[in-house]
Design an enzyme around this catalytic site. Structure first.
Site, PDB file in Angstrom:
ATOM      1  N   CYS A 115       0.820  -1.220   0.000  1.00  0.00           N
ATOM      2  CA  CYS A 115       0.000   0.000   0.000  1.00  0.00           C
ATOM      3  C   CYS A 115       0.852   1.267   0.000  1.00  0.00           C
ATOM      4  O   CYS A 115       0.334   2.354  -0.250  1.00  0.00           O
ATOM      5  CB  CYS A 115      -0.942  -0.005   1.188  1.00  0.00           C
ATOM      6  SG  CYS A 115      -2.128  -1.343   1.046  1.00  0.00           S
ATOM      7  N   HIS A 256      -3.790   6.802   2.723  1.00  0.00           N
ATOM      8  CA  HIS A 256      -4.121   5.518   2.100  1.00  0.00           C
ATOM      9  C   HIS A 256      -5.480   5.070   2.636  1.00  0.00           C
ATOM     10  O   HIS A 256      -5.785   5.241   3.809  1.00  0.00           O
ATOM     11  CB  HIS A 256      -3.033   4.496   2.440  1.00  0.00           C
ATOM     12  CG  HIS A 256      -3.404   3.104   2.073  1.00  0.00           C
ATOM     13  ND1 HIS A 256      -3.766   2.758   0.795  1.00  0.00           N
ATOM     14  CD2 HIS A 256      -3.496   1.964   2.818  1.00  0.00           C
ATOM     15  CE1 HIS A 256      -4.055   1.469   0.758  1.00  0.00           C
ATOM     16  NE2 HIS A 256      -3.910   0.965   1.969  1.00  0.00           N
ATOM     17  N   ASN A 286     -10.175  -0.955  -0.488  1.00  0.00           N
ATOM     18  CA  ASN A 286      -8.719  -0.787  -0.466  1.00  0.00           C
ATOM     19  C   ASN A 286      -8.148  -1.263  -1.809  1.00  0.00           C
ATOM     20  O   ASN A 286      -8.176  -2.456  -2.099  1.00  0.00           O
ATOM     21  CB  ASN A 286      -8.137  -1.591   0.700  1.00  0.00           C
ATOM     22  CG  ASN A 286      -6.625  -1.438   0.816  1.00  0.00           C
ATOM     23  OD1 ASN A 286      -5.973  -0.865  -0.059  1.00  0.00           O
ATOM     24  ND2 ASN A 286      -6.068  -1.968   1.892  1.00  0.00           N
TER      25      ASN A 286
HETATM   26  N1  ACO Z   1     -18.291  -9.880   8.569  1.00  0.00           N
HETATM   27  C1  ACO Z   1     -18.725 -10.202   9.788  1.00  0.00           C
HETATM   28  N2  ACO Z   1     -17.885 -10.474  10.803  1.00  0.00           N
HETATM   29  C2  ACO Z   1     -16.568 -10.413  10.557  1.00  0.00           C
HETATM   30  C3  ACO Z   1     -16.060 -10.064   9.297  1.00  0.00           C
HETATM   31  C4  ACO Z   1     -16.983  -9.799   8.273  1.00  0.00           C
HETATM   32  N3  ACO Z   1     -16.615  -9.448   7.017  1.00  0.00           N
HETATM   33  N4  ACO Z   1     -14.708 -10.075   9.359  1.00  0.00           N
HETATM   34  C5  ACO Z   1     -14.379 -10.402  10.611  1.00  0.00           C
HETATM   35  N5  ACO Z   1     -15.491 -10.616  11.343  1.00  0.00           N
HETATM   36  C6  ACO Z   1     -15.602 -11.016  12.734  1.00  0.00           C
HETATM   37  C7  ACO Z   1     -14.390 -11.757  13.235  1.00  0.00           C
HETATM   38  O1  ACO Z   1     -14.463 -13.130  12.896  1.00  0.00           O
HETATM   39  C8  ACO Z   1     -14.474 -11.524  14.710  1.00  0.00           C
HETATM   40  O2  ACO Z   1     -15.412 -12.408  15.268  1.00  0.00           O
HETATM   41  P1  ACO Z   1     -15.202 -13.018  16.753  1.00  0.00           P
HETATM   42  O3  ACO Z   1     -15.197 -11.843  17.650  1.00  0.00           O
HETATM   43  O4  ACO Z   1     -16.372 -13.924  16.891  1.00  0.00           O
HETATM   44  O5  ACO Z   1     -13.878 -13.721  16.712  1.00  0.00           O
HETATM   45  C9  ACO Z   1     -15.049 -10.102  14.802  1.00  0.00           C
HETATM   46  O6  ACO Z   1     -15.666  -9.849  13.533  1.00  0.00           O
HETATM   47  C10 ACO Z   1     -14.011  -9.048  15.083  1.00  0.00           C
HETATM   48  O7  ACO Z   1     -12.884  -9.277  14.210  1.00  0.00           O
HETATM   49  P2  ACO Z   1     -11.658  -8.301  14.181  1.00  0.00           P
HETATM   50  O8  ACO Z   1     -10.658  -8.825  13.191  1.00  0.00           O
HETATM   51  O9  ACO Z   1     -11.199  -8.021  15.549  1.00  0.00           O
HETATM   52  O10 ACO Z   1     -12.378  -7.008  13.569  1.00  0.00           O
HETATM   53  P3  ACO Z   1     -11.821  -5.588  13.424  1.00  0.00           P
HETATM   54  O11 ACO Z   1     -12.739  -4.642  14.032  1.00  0.00           O
HETATM   55  O12 ACO Z   1     -10.361  -5.493  13.772  1.00  0.00           O
HETATM   56  O13 ACO Z   1     -11.931  -5.341  11.832  1.00  0.00           O
HETATM   57  C11 ACO Z   1     -10.533  -5.375   9.878  1.00  0.00           C
HETATM   58  C12 ACO Z   1     -11.230  -6.190  10.951  1.00  0.00           C
HETATM   59  C13 ACO Z   1     -11.594  -4.635   9.108  1.00  0.00           C
HETATM   60  C14 ACO Z   1      -9.758  -6.310   8.955  1.00  0.00           C
HETATM   61  C15 ACO Z   1      -9.589  -4.362  10.551  1.00  0.00           C
HETATM   62  O14 ACO Z   1      -8.816  -4.987  11.521  1.00  0.00           O
HETATM   63  C16 ACO Z   1      -8.675  -3.680   9.574  1.00  0.00           C
HETATM   64  O15 ACO Z   1      -9.104  -2.923   8.720  1.00  0.00           O
HETATM   65  N6  ACO Z   1      -7.350  -3.871   9.710  1.00  0.00           N
HETATM   66  C17 ACO Z   1      -6.366  -3.178   8.883  1.00  0.00           C
HETATM   67  C18 ACO Z   1      -6.335  -3.668   7.473  1.00  0.00           C
HETATM   68  C19 ACO Z   1      -5.243  -2.916   6.710  1.00  0.00           C
HETATM   69  O16 ACO Z   1      -5.002  -1.745   6.948  1.00  0.00           O
HETATM   70  N7  ACO Z   1      -4.517  -3.557   5.837  1.00  0.00           N
HETATM   71  C20 ACO Z   1      -3.339  -2.882   5.289  1.00  0.00           C
HETATM   72  C21 ACO Z   1      -3.371  -2.579   3.926  1.00  0.00           C
HETATM   73  S1  ACO Z   1      -3.427  -3.935   2.828  1.00  0.00           S
HETATM   74  C22 ACO Z   1      -1.934  -4.028   1.942  1.00  0.00           C
HETATM   75  O17 ACO Z   1      -0.944  -3.449   2.250  1.00  0.00           O
HETATM   76  C23 ACO Z   1      -1.933  -4.965   0.749  1.00  0.00           C
END
Ligand code: ACO
Length: 334
Positions: A115, A256, A286
């Site tokens: 990214c 980003h 993204n």
């Molecule tokens: N729908 C429903 N529930 C979901 C989903 C979904 N799509 N995805 C995850 N959950 C659930 C999980 O299973 C978890 O359930 P549990 O509590 O029963 O275990 C719950 O939701 C919470 O999961 P978390 O992973 O803690 O959710 P979080 O609020 O952290 O959101 C996310 C997840 C959106 C991925 C977030 O952490 C994020 O955006 N992280 C950064 C991503 C990023 O910046 N990537 C970098 C760039 S990519 C690159 O460089 C190529």
């Protein structure tokens, strides 16, 4: 050797026509529109048809870029393609693109910065302009994230979209500043939190790597989230401080687009108002190295930035990689 600043002299973008909505994702994985909106801010993302490659999206964006600037692809001297989804491992997407657009006088290469790829590539392009080696360099972030997203994994597939965003870099004219400063970083200890393990030299593709889904994005979202919020804000503050620019002097903050909550946390941390930040993740998701040029294009189209405005760009991605660029926008509104 004459040293002159580099400026962005044109910006363009391209997204494939097909739109994938949260409602459609509800039918593919165990998720809801509400969860995706609340946790990521994403409503839709554009997805390629089978058979389209990163060089195709890039070609669309660069052809429009040349038209906008009134030049021929033959005037381009160097093409840099930041991407994590090249058409193939080799030849480079830049070479395939060079042929597709008829950039007969250019050479080029791909750059792997996830990214942060767009900012890394801008930093390289800037040096070729600064040193007077070239006068026209294209940087085109082009990604088909749908090709490496696992549409059975709700934790990753809802996040990503496909797009290409391109800029032309040329020497700044007298009185123009263009790119003012660049800060870039990486920390490989974060590699284990966001990666695609299969298909490289460590795990060449086999039936086993495919069965284990190693050709898809693997991510520990929370780990990435925490690092992204802290480091993107820190590096943005650092570049402003280093250049004696206060946050109220910044016309537009261009972060980003990985998650609405990351963007909002950075905005709050840095004290930017809603008018000072661009957010379009709701439409595109993204798109990795394409998010920042997409934002620049839309801000410019909507008249949110004008010649002479200060912009701060900031990125964070796999590696970990992150960075920030301070620039003065030098394109006259048409
Ligand atoms: N729908 C429903 N529930 C979901 C989903 C979904 N799509 N995805 C995850 N959950 C659930 C999980 O299973 C978890 O359930 P549990 O509590 O029963 O275990 C719950 O939701 C919470 O999961 P978390 O992973 O803690 O959710 P979080 O609020 O952290 O959101 C996310 C997840 C959106 C991925 C977030 O952490 C994020 O955006 N992280 C950064 C991503 C990023 O910046 N990537 C970098 C760039 S990519 C690159 O460089 C190529």
């Amino acid at each position: 050797m004459t040293i002159s600043n580099a400026k962005i002299s044109a910006v363009e973008m391209y997204v494939p026509e097909k739109i994938l909505t949260n409602k459609e994702l509800e039918k593919m994985v165990d998720t809801t529109n509400e969860w995706i909106l609340e946790r990521t801010g994403i409503r839709t993302r554009h997805i390629c048809e089978k058979g389209q490659a990163a060089s195709d999206l890039a070609a669309e964006a660069v052809i429009k870029l040349c038209k906008k600037r009134g030049i021929s692809p033959k005037d381009i001297e160097l093409i840099i393609v930041p991407t994590v989804t090249p058409d193939m491992l080799f030849p480079s997407t830049a070479c395939l693109l060079q042929e597709k657009i008829g950039a007969d006088n250019a050479w080029g290469f791909d750059l792997s910065g996830a990214c942060s790829g767009f900012l890394f590539a801008l930093s390289v392009a800037e040096k070729y302009i600064q040193t007077g080696i070239y006068r026209r360099v294209v940087v085109v972030g082009s990604e088909i994230m749908s090709s490496i997203a696992d549409y059975t994994n709700r934790e990753t597939c809802v996040l990503f979209g496909d797009a290409a965003g391109a800029v032309l870099l040329e020497p700044a004219e007298e009185g123009e500043k263009g790119i003012i400063d660049i800060l870039l970083r990486c920390d490989g200890s974060g590699g284990k939190y966001l990666y695609m393990p299969g298909g490289g030299s460590l795990h060449p593709a086999t039936h086993e790597t495919v069965d284990k889904k190693m050709h898809y994005i693997h991510q520990q979202g929370r780990r990435v989230f925490k690092f992204a919020v802290t480091e993107m804000a820190n590096i943005s503050r650092e570049i402003m401080k280093k250049n004696n620019i206060t946050s109220d002097q910044v016309k537009l903050y261009v972060p980003h687009q990985a998650n609405m909550r990351i963007i909002k946390a950075c905005q709050a941390n840095l004290g930017f108002t809603d008018d000072q930040i661009i957010i379009n993740i709701q439409k595109y998701g993204n798109t990795t190295s394409a998010t920042i040029p997409l934002c620049l294009y839309e801000a410019s189209q909507e008249g949110r930035i004008k010649k002479g405005d200060y912009l701060v760009l900031a990125s964070f991605g796999a590696g970990f990689t992150w960075g920030s660029i301070l620039l003065q926008w030098e394109i006259e509104n048409s």
